[in-house]
Scaffold this motif. Structure first.
Motif, PDB file in Angstrom:
ATOM      1  N   VAL A  35      12.096  -3.886  10.287  1.00  0.00           N
ATOM      2  CA  VAL A  35      11.274  -2.819   9.709  1.00  0.00           C
ATOM      3  C   VAL A  35       9.778  -3.080   9.906  1.00  0.00           C
ATOM      4  CG1 VAL A  35      11.225  -3.749   7.360  1.00  0.00           C
ATOM      5  CG2 VAL A  35      11.039  -1.292   7.710  1.00  0.00           C
ATOM      6  N   VAL A  36       9.374  -4.321   9.853  1.00  0.00           N
ATOM      7  CA  VAL A  36       7.956  -4.647  10.062  1.00  0.00           C
ATOM      8  C   VAL A  36       7.562  -4.341  11.506  1.00  0.00           C
ATOM      9  CG1 VAL A  36       6.242  -6.509  10.029  1.00  0.00           C
ATOM     10  CG2 VAL A  36       7.962  -6.359   8.214  1.00  0.00           C
ATOM     11  N   ILE A  70       7.180  -0.566  11.959  1.00  0.00           N
ATOM     12  CA  ILE A  70       5.889  -0.076  11.453  1.00  0.00           C
ATOM     13  C   ILE A  70       4.773  -0.406  12.440  1.00  0.00           C
ATOM     14  CG2 ILE A  70       4.167  -0.371   9.624  1.00  0.00           C
ATOM     15  CD1 ILE A  70       6.623  -0.734   7.706  1.00  0.00           C
ATOM     16  N   GLU A  71       4.786  -1.608  12.986  1.00  0.00           N
ATOM     17  CA  GLU A  71       3.766  -2.000  13.977  1.00  0.00           C
ATOM     18  C   GLU A  71       3.856  -1.104  15.215  1.00  0.00           C
ATOM     19  OE1 GLU A  71       0.630  -4.417  15.502  1.00  0.00           O
ATOM     20  OE2 GLU A  71       1.480  -4.343  13.489  1.00  0.00           O
ATOM     21  N   ALA A  74       5.055   1.897  15.331  1.00  0.00           N
ATOM     22  CA  ALA A  74       4.624   3.237  14.919  1.00  0.00           C
ATOM     23  C   ALA A  74       3.106   3.350  14.904  1.00  0.00           C
ATOM     24  CB  ALA A  74       5.197   3.570  13.547  1.00  0.00           C
ATOM     25  N   GLU A  75       2.432   2.320  14.431  1.00  0.00           N
ATOM     26  CA  GLU A  75       0.964   2.344  14.403  1.00  0.00           C
ATOM     27  C   GLU A  75       0.394   2.364  15.815  1.00  0.00           C
ATOM     28  OE1 GLU A  75       0.144  -1.086  11.980  1.00  0.00           O
ATOM     29  OE2 GLU A  75       0.417   0.043  10.112  1.00  0.00           O
ATOM     30  N   ASP A  95       5.488   8.615  13.215  1.00  0.00           N
ATOM     31  CA  ASP A  95       5.790   8.404  11.798  1.00  0.00           C
ATOM     32  C   ASP A  95       7.109   7.640  11.679  1.00  0.00           C
ATOM     33  OD1 ASP A  95       6.308   8.487   9.093  1.00  0.00           O
ATOM     34  OD2 ASP A  95       6.235  10.669   8.931  1.00  0.00           O
ATOM     35  N   PRO A  96       7.087   6.399  11.211  1.00  0.00           N
ATOM     36  CA  PRO A  96       8.331   5.634  11.117  1.00  0.00           C
ATOM     37  C   PRO A  96       9.341   6.269  10.163  1.00  0.00           C
ATOM     38  CG  PRO A  96       6.580   4.480   9.973  1.00  0.00           C
ATOM     39  CD  PRO A  96       5.952   5.640  10.693  1.00  0.00           C
ATOM     40  N   ARG A  97       8.864   7.025   9.195  1.00  0.00           N
ATOM     41  CA  ARG A  97       9.790   7.699   8.268  1.00  0.00           C
ATOM     42  C   ARG A  97      10.639   8.727   8.999  1.00  0.00           C
ATOM     43  NH1 ARG A  97       4.884   8.524   4.242  1.00  0.00           N
ATOM     44  NH2 ARG A  97       4.142   9.138   6.281  1.00  0.00           N
TER      45      ARG A  97
END
Length: 85
Positions: free
Chosen positions: A58-59, A62-63, A65-66, A71-73
């Motif tokens: 998950v980390v 997120i990285e 996605a940035e 949007d990771p959601r």
């Protein structure tokens, strides 16, 4: 005894995740090498992610996605709507 660890590599959800990440990288106009540099990794790291040989935690999601500006959601929602088997 404890719970069995679920193997996720090669599952439909993992395949969809890989497809979404490759599409996001391509939309961003990046090569695997470009993305690897932004992640502080080697190109082979990205190749293993994109070939489905490596899990994405998950980390890392997120990285990614940035960097790739998604949007990771929305990715998680798409994965939830995909059959797990």
């Amino acid at each position: 005894m404890g719970q069995a660890v679920v193997k996720t590599l090669g599952t439909p959800r993992h395949k969809v995740l890989v497809e979404l990440l490759v599409a996001a990288r391509e939309r961003a106009g990046m090569t695997q090498t470009d993305l690897a540099r932004r992640l502080g990794e080697y190109q082979s790291f990205v190749a293993r992610l994109e070939s489905g040989q490596r899990r994405i935690d998950v980390v890392e999601l997120i990285e990614l996605a940035e960097i790739l500006e998604f949007d990771p959601r929305s990715v998680i929602e798409q994965l939830q709507s995909t059959s797990s088997r």
